[in-house]
Design a protein around this motif. Structure first.
Motif, PDB file in Angstrom:
ATOM      1  N   ILE A  50      46.630  47.125  41.387  1.00 32.06           N
ATOM      2  CA  ILE A  50      45.669  46.031  41.249  1.00 32.06           C
ATOM      3  C   ILE A  50      44.585  46.167  42.322  1.00 32.06           C
ATOM      4  O   ILE A  50      44.863  46.514  43.470  1.00 32.06           O
ATOM      5  N   HIS A  51      43.366  45.891  41.961  1.00 24.63           N
ATOM      6  CA  HIS A  51      42.166  46.053  42.806  1.00 24.63           C
ATOM      7  C   HIS A  51      41.923  47.517  43.155  1.00 24.63           C
ATOM      8  O   HIS A  51      41.204  47.798  44.114  1.00 24.63           O
ATOM      9  N   CYS A  52      42.578  48.449  42.451  1.00 25.48           N
ATOM     10  CA  CYS A  52      42.522  49.876  42.822  1.00 25.48           C
ATOM     11  C   CYS A  52      43.177  50.131  44.175  1.00 25.48           C
ATOM     12  O   CYS A  52      42.932  51.166  44.809  1.00 25.48           O
ATOM     13  N   MET A  53      44.004  49.196  44.631  1.00 23.07           N
ATOM     14  CA  MET A  53      44.652  49.314  45.944  1.00 23.07           C
ATOM     15  C   MET A  53      45.787  50.331  45.865  1.00 23.07           C
ATOM     16  O   MET A  53      46.745  50.125  45.128  1.00 23.07           O
ATOM     17  N   PRO A  54      45.723  51.423  46.611  1.00 23.02           N
ATOM     18  CA  PRO A  54      46.746  52.472  46.502  1.00 23.02           C
ATOM     19  C   PRO A  54      48.150  51.928  46.775  1.00 23.02           C
ATOM     20  O   PRO A  54      48.390  51.286  47.795  1.00 23.02           O
ATOM     21  N   GLY A  55      49.062  52.175  45.830  1.00 23.12           N
ATOM     22  CA  GLY A  55      50.421  51.664  45.980  1.00 23.12           C
ATOM     23  C   GLY A  55      50.591  50.255  45.459  1.00 23.12           C
ATOM     24  O   GLY A  55      51.718  49.755  45.410  1.00 23.12           O
ATOM     25  N   GLY A  56      49.485  49.606  45.093  1.00 26.53           N
ATOM     26  CA  GLY A  56      49.579  48.228  44.640  1.00 26.53           C
ATOM     27  C   GLY A  56      50.070  47.318  45.745  1.00 26.53           C
ATOM     28  O   GLY A  56      50.062  47.665  46.927  1.00 26.53           O
ATOM     29  N   TYR A  57      50.513  46.137  45.355  1.00 25.99           N
ATOM     30  CA  TYR A  57      51.001  45.177  46.345  1.00 25.99           C
ATOM     31  C   TYR A  57      52.372  45.555  46.895  1.00 25.99           C
ATOM     32  O   TYR A  57      52.701  45.248  48.030  1.00 25.99           O
ATOM     33  N   ALA A  58      53.181  46.196  46.061  1.00 23.06           N
ATOM     34  CA  ALA A  58      54.600  46.284  46.378  1.00 23.06           C
ATOM     35  C   ALA A  58      55.080  47.683  46.747  1.00 23.06           C
ATOM     36  O   ALA A  58      56.269  47.869  46.994  1.00 23.06           O
ATOM     37  N   GLY A  59      54.186  48.668  46.805  1.00 21.54           N
ATOM     38  CA  GLY A  59      54.604  50.018  47.120  1.00 21.54           C
ATOM     39  C   GLY A  59      55.193  50.143  48.521  1.00 21.54           C
ATOM     40  O   GLY A  59      54.702  49.530  49.464  1.00 21.54           O
ATOM     41  N   GLU A  60      56.270  50.951  48.649  1.00 18.22           N
ATOM     42  CA  GLU A  60      56.915  51.142  49.956  1.00 18.22           C
ATOM     43  C   GLU A  60      57.087  52.628  50.222  1.00 18.22           C
ATOM     44  O   GLU A  60      57.485  53.383  49.337  1.00 18.22           O
ATOM     45  N   VAL A  61      56.806  53.055  51.454  1.00 11.66           N
ATOM     46  CA  VAL A  61      56.908  54.465  51.810  1.00 11.66           C
ATOM     47  C   VAL A  61      57.851  54.704  52.983  1.00 11.66           C
ATOM     48  O   VAL A  61      58.062  55.850  53.373  1.00 11.66           O
ATOM     49  N   ALA A  62      58.437  53.624  53.549  1.00 10.28           N
ATOM     50  CA  ALA A  62      59.324  53.773  54.711  1.00 10.28           C
ATOM     51  C   ALA A  62      60.236  52.559  54.802  1.00 10.28           C
ATOM     52  O   ALA A  62      59.924  51.503  54.234  1.00 10.28           O
ATOM     53  N   PRO A  63      61.363  52.664  55.505  1.00 10.01           N
ATOM     54  CA  PRO A  63      62.222  51.489  55.717  1.00 10.01           C
ATOM     55  C   PRO A  63      61.449  50.379  56.428  1.00 10.01           C
ATOM     56  O   PRO A  63      60.669  50.637  57.341  1.00 10.01           O
ATOM     57  N   ASP A  64      61.673  49.133  55.989  1.00 17.00           N
ATOM     58  CA  ASP A  64      60.981  47.962  56.556  1.00 17.00           C
ATOM     59  C   ASP A  64      59.462  48.123  56.496  1.00 17.00           C
ATOM     60  O   ASP A  64      58.728  47.664  57.380  1.00 17.00           O
ATOM     61  N   ASP A  65      58.996  48.748  55.434  1.00 19.34           N
ATOM     62  CA  ASP A  65      57.571  49.078  55.321  1.00 19.34           C
ATOM     63  C   ASP A  65      56.701  47.822  55.288  1.00 19.34           C
ATOM     64  O   ASP A  65      57.057  46.821  54.665  1.00 19.34           O
ATOM     65  N   ILE A  66      55.548  47.893  55.955  1.00 17.25           N
ATOM     66  CA  ILE A  66      54.565  46.815  55.913  1.00 17.25           C
ATOM     67  C   ILE A  66      53.173  47.382  55.582  1.00 17.25           C
ATOM     68  O   ILE A  66      52.166  46.690  55.731  1.00 17.25           O
ATOM     69  N   SER A  67      53.124  48.639  55.135  1.00 20.76           N
ATOM     70  CA  SER A  67      51.836  49.324  55.027  1.00 20.76           C
ATOM     71  C   SER A  67      50.888  48.648  54.044  1.00 20.76           C
ATOM     72  O   SER A  67      49.693  48.500  54.318  1.00 20.76           O
ATOM     73  N   THR A  68      51.391  48.231  52.861  1.00 20.76           N
ATOM     74  CA  THR A  68      50.470  47.603  51.912  1.00 20.76           C
ATOM     75  C   THR A  68      50.056  46.208  52.384  1.00 20.76           C
ATOM     76  O   THR A  68      48.988  45.721  52.009  1.00 20.76           O
ATOM     77  N   GLY A  69      50.877  45.581  53.205  1.00 20.04           N
ATOM     78  CA  GLY A  69      50.457  44.311  53.814  1.00 20.04           C
ATOM     79  C   GLY A  69      49.302  44.525  54.770  1.00 20.04           C
ATOM     80  O   GLY A  69      48.305  43.792  54.756  1.00 20.04           O
ATOM     81  N   ALA A  70      49.425  45.553  55.615  1.00 18.79           N
ATOM     82  CA  ALA A  70      48.350  45.870  56.548  1.00 18.79           C
ATOM     83  C   ALA A  70      47.078  46.275  55.811  1.00 18.79           C
ATOM     84  O   ALA A  70      45.966  45.891  56.184  1.00 18.79           O
ATOM     85  N   LEU A  71      47.266  47.048  54.730  1.00 17.80           N
ATOM     86  CA  LEU A  71      46.114  47.487  53.938  1.00 17.80           C
ATOM     87  C   LEU A  71      45.411  46.295  53.299  1.00 17.80           C
ATOM     88  O   LEU A  71      44.178  46.213  53.288  1.00 17.80           O
TER      89      LEU A  71
END
Length: 407
Positions: free
Chosen positions: A143-164
């Motif tokens: 959504i919004h062309c946001m890489p990984g969307g809202y819910a994508g995770e790449v690491a344990p306890d990931d917060i990357s899409t939140g920061a993005l």
């Protein structure tokens, strides 16, 4: 422009916000300026292009004038000026995420550790279940062309899409969401404070809260209330919890689906959402309205701040706004505007006389009116009381809200 006005439109730092290098920050600022150029330099040309040549070309081809936003789109997509505008808009959207992700990729291990530490020190709760079924309308598209969307995770306890999302919203809104990206929540808070006759909720729920931008103002306005923010995306609520702790606010966050939460009947006095509905689906919306009715105590309010219905605007404005559906991975953007939300609220059990659309004036514009040289308190009051056109975003306006009260 005064220093106060400039600062109003700059994002304020907080402990979990990614820290770009000089070059990264410059590139991010370029993407914001590029979006401003598109909005202020290219977008105003679409009307004359349509009137002078696209509408006439459509009439020659079809033997009639364009009748609605779909006809206008059919006419405009063949025009080089529109193609240039639409391509630039899409490129700017992709660039804002890419320029921000460079910083997050560089800092991710450090950001995750910061989030863990802040959450451990927080007084508010964080509820992220081990197993959770994220709706397909969230996972199947970025959504919004946001890489990984809202819910994508790449690491344990990931917060990357939140920061993005935190930094990306600031760039997308060109600063018009305020120093904390919280203008929608702050504006609805002002609406509650001014229009609901002394209503003082004790328990407040923000549905689809993402990183809590709009959730935190409710804790500021109602410091004695228990405030919850829920979202289907674990990285968003983890980041939200750490962000709230870093900003010194006790707010609870949980990974839950607004269609079916884990709260008991009648748990809340006020349920709000901010730009949630247009990112769900036609099947999800009635379920969300039903869930709001179930969760509200008698006398409680449901307020959804989202996109204004298409029937409140002319066909050309509909066409302009619907470009998000076509070029920004917003599949329900246009369809939501044609959904009869009043009927959904009635079907959920809200009394018809309690349901209405209204406008919550943008808090940031009121703040600017108060701060700018030459403005007075009277001028500020005039800003808050003026009639806003539906869908205004910048440089001034109000947020469309659907409000209903449980009997």
């Amino acid at each position: 422009m005064s220093a106060e006005m400039l600062n109003t439109f700059q994002q304020v730092d907080h402990p979990i916000l990614p820290k770009p290098t000089h070059d990264e920050a410059s590139r991010q600022e370029f993407t914001k300026s590029f979006k401003q150029f598109i909005q202020q330099g290219l977008l105003p040309g679409l009307g004359p292009v349509f009137g002078v040549r696209a509408a006439k070309a459509f009439e020659r081809e079809h033997g009639r004038a364009p009748a609605d936003r779909r006809d206008i789109r059919a006419a405009m997509v063949k025009d080089l000026y529109f193609q240039h505008y639409a391509a630039a808009n899409r490129i700017a959207q992709e660039l804002l995420w890419e320029s921000t992700n460079v910083t997050i990729d560089r800092e991710l291990p450090e950001l995750i550790e910061k989030a863990r530490g802040l959450s451990a020190s927080a007084r508010g709760k964080l509820d992220v279940p081990e197993a959770f079924d994220t709706p397909r309308y969230v996972t199947s598209i970025d959504i919004h062309c946001m890489p990984g969307g809202y819910a994508g995770e790449v690491a344990p306890d990931d917060i990357s899409t939140g920061a993005l999302y935190d930094r990306g919203v600031y760039l997308y809104a060109m600063g018009y969401m305020g120093p904390f990206n919280d203008d929608m929540g702050r504006s609805v808070c002002n609406y509650v404070n001014r229009r609901l006759d002394g209503f003082k909720p004790k328990r407040i729920l923000d549905l689809g809260c993402t990183v809590g931008h709009s959730t935190l103002p409710y804790k500021e306005l109602f410091p004695d209330a228990e405030v919850w923010g829920v979202d289907v995306a674990a990285p968003q609520v983890r980041y939200a919890h750490a962000r709230a702790a870093g900003m010194g606010l006790e707010v609870n966050f949980a990974q839950m689906n607004a269609e079916e939460t884990r709260f008991e009947d009648g748990s809340f006095d006020l349920i709000v959402s901010h730009i949630l509905l247009h990112e769900t689906s036609g099947k999800a919306m009635p379920r969300i309205f039903n869930e709001c009715h179930r969760l509200l105590a008698p006398g409680g309010y449901m307020i959804h701040a989202d996109l204004p219905p298409f029937d409140n605007m002319d066909a050309f404005t509909q066409f302009i706004l619907d470009n998000e559906t076509w070029y920004n991975n917003e599949p329900f953007w246009g369809a939501m505007r044609e959904t009869d939300q009043i009927a959904l609220a009635k079907a959920a059990g809200f009394p018809p006389e309690s349901i209405k659309f209204d406008t919550a004036p943008m808090a940031i514009m009121e703040f600017v009116a108060q701060q700018a040289a030459g403005y007075s308190q009277d001028a500020s009051a005039a800003v808050s009381d003026r009639e806003f056109a539906a869908g205004e975003y910048a440089p001034g306006g109000g947020w469309e809200v659907l409000i209903a009260r449980k009997a």
